[in-house]
Design a protein around this motif. Structure first.
Motif, mmCIF file in Angstrom:
data_model
loop_
_atom_site.group_PDB
_atom_site.id
_atom_site.type_symbol
_atom_site.label_atom_id
_atom_site.label_comp_id
_atom_site.label_asym_id
_atom_site.label_seq_id
_atom_site.Cartn_x
_atom_site.Cartn_y
_atom_site.Cartn_z
ATOM 1 N N GLY A 181 0.833 -1.194 0.000
ATOM 2 C CA GLY A 181 0.000 0.000 0.000
ATOM 3 C C GLY A 181 0.865 1.240 0.000
ATOM 4 N N SER A 182 0.340 2.335 -0.483
ATOM 5 C CA SER A 182 1.100 3.579 -0.486
ATOM 6 C C SER A 182 1.494 3.957 0.934
ATOM 7 C CB SER A 182 0.285 4.708 -1.100
ATOM 8 O OG SER A 182 0.959 5.946 -0.930
ATOM 9 N N PRO A 183 2.783 4.221 1.161
ATOM 10 C CA PRO A 183 3.210 4.603 2.519
ATOM 11 C C PRO A 183 2.623 5.934 2.990
ATOM 12 C CG PRO A 183 5.074 3.903 1.174
ATOM 13 C CD PRO A 183 3.915 4.074 0.249
ATOM 14 N N VAL A 184 2.116 6.743 2.047
ATOM 15 C CA VAL A 184 1.595 8.063 2.430
ATOM 16 C C VAL A 184 0.095 8.155 2.150
ATOM 17 C CG1 VAL A 184 3.810 9.214 2.214
ATOM 18 C CG2 VAL A 184 2.339 9.015 0.192
ATOM 19 N N ALA A 185 -0.580 7.017 2.157
ATOM 20 C CA ALA A 185 -2.027 7.008 1.916
ATOM 21 C C ALA A 185 -2.752 7.874 2.931
ATOM 22 C CB ALA A 185 -2.546 5.575 1.971
ATOM 23 N N GLY A 186 -3.648 8.693 2.434
ATOM 24 C CA GLY A 186 -4.473 9.514 3.309
ATOM 25 C C GLY A 186 -3.855 10.809 3.767
ATOM 26 N N VAL A 187 -2.545 11.012 3.501
ATOM 27 C CA VAL A 187 -1.906 12.240 3.991
ATOM 28 C C VAL A 187 -1.185 13.026 2.903
ATOM 29 C CG1 VAL A 187 -1.608 11.259 6.308
ATOM 30 C CG2 VAL A 187 0.266 11.086 4.647
ATOM 31 N N ALA A 188 -0.788 12.391 1.808
ATOM 32 C CA ALA A 188 -0.007 13.081 0.785
ATOM 33 C C ALA A 188 -0.823 14.210 0.153
ATOM 34 C CB ALA A 188 0.452 12.104 -0.284
ATOM 35 N N ALA A 189 -0.180 15.340 -0.019
ATOM 36 C CA ALA A 189 -0.880 16.505 -0.560
ATOM 37 C C ALA A 189 -1.320 16.288 -2.000
ATOM 38 C CB ALA A 189 0.030 17.735 -0.463
ATOM 39 N N ASP A 190 -0.592 15.479 -2.752
ATOM 40 C CA ASP A 190 -0.909 15.276 -4.168
ATOM 41 C C ASP A 190 -1.591 13.938 -4.434
ATOM 42 O OD1 ASP A 190 1.374 13.921 -3.428
ATOM 43 O OD2 ASP A 190 2.507 14.381 -5.248
ATOM 44 N N GLU A 191 -2.096 13.290 -3.403
ATOM 45 C CA GLU A 191 -2.742 11.994 -3.579
ATOM 46 C C GLU A 191 -4.027 12.114 -4.401
ATOM 47 O OE1 GLU A 191 -3.474 8.298 -0.601
ATOM 48 O OE2 GLU A 191 -4.493 10.152 -0.029
ATOM 49 N N ILE A 192 -4.265 11.149 -5.291
ATOM 50 C CA ILE A 192 -5.480 11.111 -6.100
ATOM 51 C C ILE A 192 -6.644 10.557 -5.288
ATOM 52 C CG2 ILE A 192 -6.546 10.074 -8.148
ATOM 53 C CD1 ILE A 192 -3.680 9.929 -9.340
ATOM 54 N N ILE A 193 -6.391 9.450 -4.592
ATOM 55 C CA ILE A 193 -7.435 8.789 -3.822
ATOM 56 C C ILE A 193 -6.772 7.926 -2.756
ATOM 57 C CG2 ILE A 193 -7.547 6.891 -5.510
ATOM 58 C CD1 ILE A 193 -10.548 6.623 -4.835
ATOM 59 N N ASP A 194 -7.377 7.864 -1.589
ATOM 60 C CA ASP A 194 -6.873 7.052 -0.477
ATOM 61 C C ASP A 194 -7.511 5.666 -0.558
ATOM 62 O OD1 ASP A 194 -6.079 5.905 1.884
ATOM 63 O OD2 ASP A 194 -7.063 7.369 3.197
ATOM 64 N N GLY A 195 -6.692 4.641 -0.797
ATOM 65 C CA GLY A 195 -7.206 3.282 -0.930
ATOM 66 C C GLY A 195 -7.109 2.440 0.318
ATOM 67 N N THR A 196 -6.833 3.054 1.463
ATOM 68 C CA THR A 196 -6.637 2.300 2.696
ATOM 69 C C THR A 196 -7.815 1.394 3.018
ATOM 70 O OG1 THR A 196 -5.253 4.080 3.592
ATOM 71 C CG2 THR A 196 -6.153 2.506 5.157
ATOM 72 N N SER A 197 -9.021 1.912 2.896
ATOM 73 C CA SER A 197 -10.197 1.121 3.258
ATOM 74 C C SER A 197 -10.359 -0.101 2.364
ATOM 75 C CB SER A 197 -11.459 1.985 3.197
ATOM 76 O OG SER A 197 -11.684 2.464 1.874
ATOM 77 N N ALA A 198 -9.942 0.003 1.103
ATOM 78 C CA ALA A 198 -10.046 -1.146 0.188
ATOM 79 C C ALA A 198 -9.093 -2.256 0.597
ATOM 80 C CB ALA A 198 -9.775 -0.703 -1.248
ATOM 81 N N LEU A 199 -7.869 -1.901 0.965
ATOM 82 C CA LEU A 199 -6.927 -2.923 1.427
ATOM 83 C C LEU A 199 -7.432 -3.584 2.704
ATOM 84 C CD1 LEU A 199 -3.366 -1.423 0.819
ATOM 85 C CD2 LEU A 199 -4.490 -3.284 -0.410
ATOM 86 N N GLU A 200 -7.986 -2.800 3.591
ATOM 87 C CA GLU A 200 -8.539 -3.365 4.828
ATOM 88 C C GLU A 200 -9.679 -4.330 4.517
ATOM 89 O OE1 GLU A 200 -9.638 0.114 6.965
ATOM 90 O OE2 GLU A 200 -7.615 0.494 7.756
ATOM 91 N N GLU A 201 -10.525 -3.973 3.561
ATOM 92 C CA GLU A 201 -11.646 -4.842 3.203
ATOM 93 C C GLU A 201 -11.159 -6.148 2.575
ATOM 94 O OE1 GLU A 201 -15.779 -4.906 0.554
ATOM 95 O OE2 GLU A 201 -14.529 -3.091 0.575
ATOM 96 N N ILE A 202 -10.172 -6.067 1.692
ATOM 97 C CA ILE A 202 -9.622 -7.287 1.082
ATOM 98 C C ILE A 202 -9.063 -8.200 2.161
ATOM 99 C CG2 ILE A 202 -7.854 -8.209 -0.471
ATOM 100 C CD1 ILE A 202 -8.103 -5.552 -2.051
ATOM 101 N N PHE A 203 -8.316 -7.613 3.091
ATOM 102 C CA PHE A 203 -7.736 -8.419 4.175
ATOM 103 C C PHE A 203 -8.840 -9.065 5.002
ATOM 104 C CE2 PHE A 203 -6.045 -9.323 8.323
ATOM 105 C CZ PHE A 203 -4.761 -9.787 8.069
ATOM 106 N N ASP A 204 -9.812 -8.290 5.420
ATOM 107 C CA ASP A 204 -10.863 -8.803 6.306
ATOM 108 C C ASP A 204 -11.706 -9.886 5.628
ATOM 109 O OD1 ASP A 204 -10.014 -7.062 8.263
ATOM 110 O OD2 ASP A 204 -11.554 -5.562 7.866
ATOM 111 N N ARG A 205 -11.968 -9.736 4.350
ATOM 112 C CA ARG A 205 -12.848 -10.670 3.651
ATOM 113 C C ARG A 205 -12.134 -11.934 3.174
ATOM 114 N NH1 ARG A 205 -16.098 -7.407 -0.904
ATOM 115 N NH2 ARG A 205 -16.599 -9.569 -1.502
#
Length: 576
Positions: A181-205
């Motif tokens: 996952g992107s090391p700067v997910a959710g905080v980078a000023a130039d980020e297009i989209i934060d995918g953290t929740s998707a990775l969490e969902e894949i892991f959980d499911r």
């Protein structure tokens, strides 16, 4: 075999010819195991080995472990036997696996792009101190990797990991390996989209789900919403890459079939737009294609990349849509590739006014003690947490601007520099012969000593030159996409076999994505590596195009046009 209830949901709309030769593809009825690995998985779901480790092996010791568990199913729990001492690289391919086994284990702990709190970092450090002879490495799959683990200690280690929200489940094996996952997910000023929740969902499911615990081989996942494509998406089995649809807004493109090793292939771009809340479903669809149609006869052809290459991306997309998703994906031009890939080293602005700080251990080597020291600093300075990177680095998230310089000074004092040399910043190494049963040469210490030497010889290097050091052909350190990729092998020198490397030059990801140039019959000894790299870098610095007002010619561009004698180091140019 997957749950029949899941199978029955598939809609068979595509016409895929039945292969003339059995490749072990389940969807064509080839369910009889065609090699010992497939037989082992059919005999017992590897996920079941966890209970045996806790209830039997940890109590009775190493000698009690069933060989089929030891050299097979243990991997689904993140455990590999490490290399017994005293066997040089010449023995790697000559001895049976059990002859190379030590009675200790390597253990991988997955982070999957998670933000690790100070408490979690401390837990990782104390496990290294208490159970792993103070070992700990940051890997290029965002894992922490230990050595010298005893099976007797595994239940206690798992208890500590569970308490910290961490896991080693399916960190190895023919399974969904740890996610990038992107090391700067959710905080980078130039980020297009934060995918953290998707990775969490894949892991959980899906992690620990028996329907997805038996793939033909490993299945590597990456996801980033950062424009720097900071997870090496070209080299993963499945990657979700941030994109913007002109009508629907931010989402993810889907890339499939990347992988390196002895048959390297770059991922094929599907050219689609997937919204955040549908990423997990798309992941399951691609994973199911691999499970059901993947080649299981030969381990050397059991990766997703071979299926994608044989089918083509259009056919692959059709099968995903019609047989597994039950709907068409939205088409969208794939996002432009960046020049190079951001590693996030240094001090950077977050979009919330705080800073993130990327720090560099040398070639990923840290220790349990060092992780505890890092946890102390995280707590002392009120840092939100740390993420591991695909380049064997660490990024601290949520640093207050007023304490940045003091924190950077303290980090440097413990050996984690936020302003490292270009050499330290851009060198990676796999585990190597020190612990790995597949390795032929030393990598970690060789890379560390190479960095030290190059820092003295080129202290003011003005461009990044990546050096990736691998102990065997498996390319765990991504040798083919480095500026200087070094693949370990034994070479002849003065009539003797000695440790050495085959050289790949000019590999890259991003805009210049390609596999490094191999020079015919060109190898270098480990002992001569410092001088060889010095010769090639000197030739580059002298011969590169340095037009006034233009960007300096990159190393990869120079390699593509340079004379072989300059790349071999047979001729060394003199600086003017």
């Amino acid at each position: 075999m997957p749950d029949q209830r899941f199978q029955s949901q598939k809609a068979k709309h595509t016409e895929i010819p039945r292969p003339k030769r059995a490749e072990g593809q389940w969807s064509f009825g080839f369910t009889e195991p065609l090699n010992k690995n497939e037989q082992s998985k059919k005999d017992d779901d590897p996920l079941n080995v966890r209970a045996r480790i806790i209830n039997i092996y940890s109590k009775r010791g190493f000698a009690s472990i069933d060989p089929a568990d030891l050299r097979g199913r243990f991997r689904w729990m993140g455990l590999y036997t490490q290399r017994a001492p005293g066997f040089d690289g010449g023995k790697t391919a000559m001895l049976e696996e059990e002859e190379l086994d030590d009675e200790f284990f390597m253990l991988r702990v997955r982070s999957d792009g998670r933000l690790l709190t100070g408490e979690a970092v401390r837990t990782l450090g104390t496990i290294g101190i208490d159970f792993a002879r103070d070992t700990a490495d940051v890997t290029d799959r965002e894992n922490i990797q230990y050595h010298w683990i005893r099976v007797e200690d595994v239940p206690e280690i798992w208890d500590r990991l569970d308490a910290a929200g961490l896991s080693s489940l399916e960190a190895c094996g023919d399974s969904p390996r740890p996610f990038l996952g992107s090391p700067v997910a959710g905080v980078a000023a130039d980020e297009i989209i934060d995918g953290t929740s998707a990775l969490e969902e894949i892991f959980d499911r899906f992690i620990g789900d028996p329907d997805f615990s038996n793939f033909p081989r490993k299945f590597k996942t990456a996801l980033t919403g950062h424009p720097g494509h900071d997870v090496s998406p070209e080299t993963n089995d499945i990657s979700f890459v941030g994109t913007v649809h002109p009508e629907h807004g931010p989402g993810f493109d889907l890339w499939v079939g990347g992988g390196l090793s002895t048959n390297p292939m770059l991922a094929a771009k599907m050219g689609v737009w997937i919204p955040l809340d549908e990423v997990a479903d798309a992941w399951a669809a691609v994973a199911s294609v691999f499970r059901d149609y993947g080649y299981r006869r030969l381990r050397s052809r059991a990766r997703l990349k071979f299926l994608v290459a044989d089918w083509g991306i259009e056919k692959f997309r059709e099968v995903v849509e019609k047989e597994y998703l039950g709907r068409e994906l939205v088409s969208c031009e794939s996002p432009a590739s960046p020049v190079g890939h951001r590693d996030h080293i240094g001090v950077h602005d977050q979009k919330d006014g705080l800073k993130y700080v990327g720090i560099a251990p040398t070639a990923g080597r840290v220790s349990g003690t060092l992780l505890v020291q890092l946890a102390d600093l995280i707590d002392e300075y009120g840092v939100a947490g740390a993420r591991l990177t695909p380049y064997q680095k660490i990024v601290l998230i949520g640093v207050r601007p007023e304490i940045v310089e003091e924190l950077v000074t303290r980090l440097d004092a413990i050996g984690l520099s936020a302003r490292p040399s270009n050499w330290r910043r851009n060198t990676m190494a796999c585990t190597g012969i020190e612990y790995c049963k597949l390795a032929i040469v030393d990598t970690k210490e060789r890379a560390r000593s190479l960095v030290g030497e190059l820092e003295q010889r080129f202290p003011e290097l003005d461009v990044p030159i990546t050096v990736n050091v691998n102990g065997c052909p498996n390319a765990c350190a991504r040798t083919q996409v480095a500026d200087i990729g070094l693949k370990g092998q034994l070479v002849m020198h003065d009539g003797q076999q000695v440790e050495g490397f085959q050289v790949h030059l000019g590999g890259a990801t991003g805009l210049q994505a390609n596999f490094g140039r191999k020079l015919r019959a060109h190898k270098v000894t480990s002992a001569g590596l410092d001088d060889y790299v010095t010769a090639v870098v000197t030739n580059y610095l002298v011969d590169r195009v340095d037009a006034e007002g233009a960007e300096v010619e990159s190393f990869a561009t120079w390699v593509a046009r340079a004379d072989e004698e300059l790349l071999r180091g047979d001729k060394v140019l003199s600086p003017s």
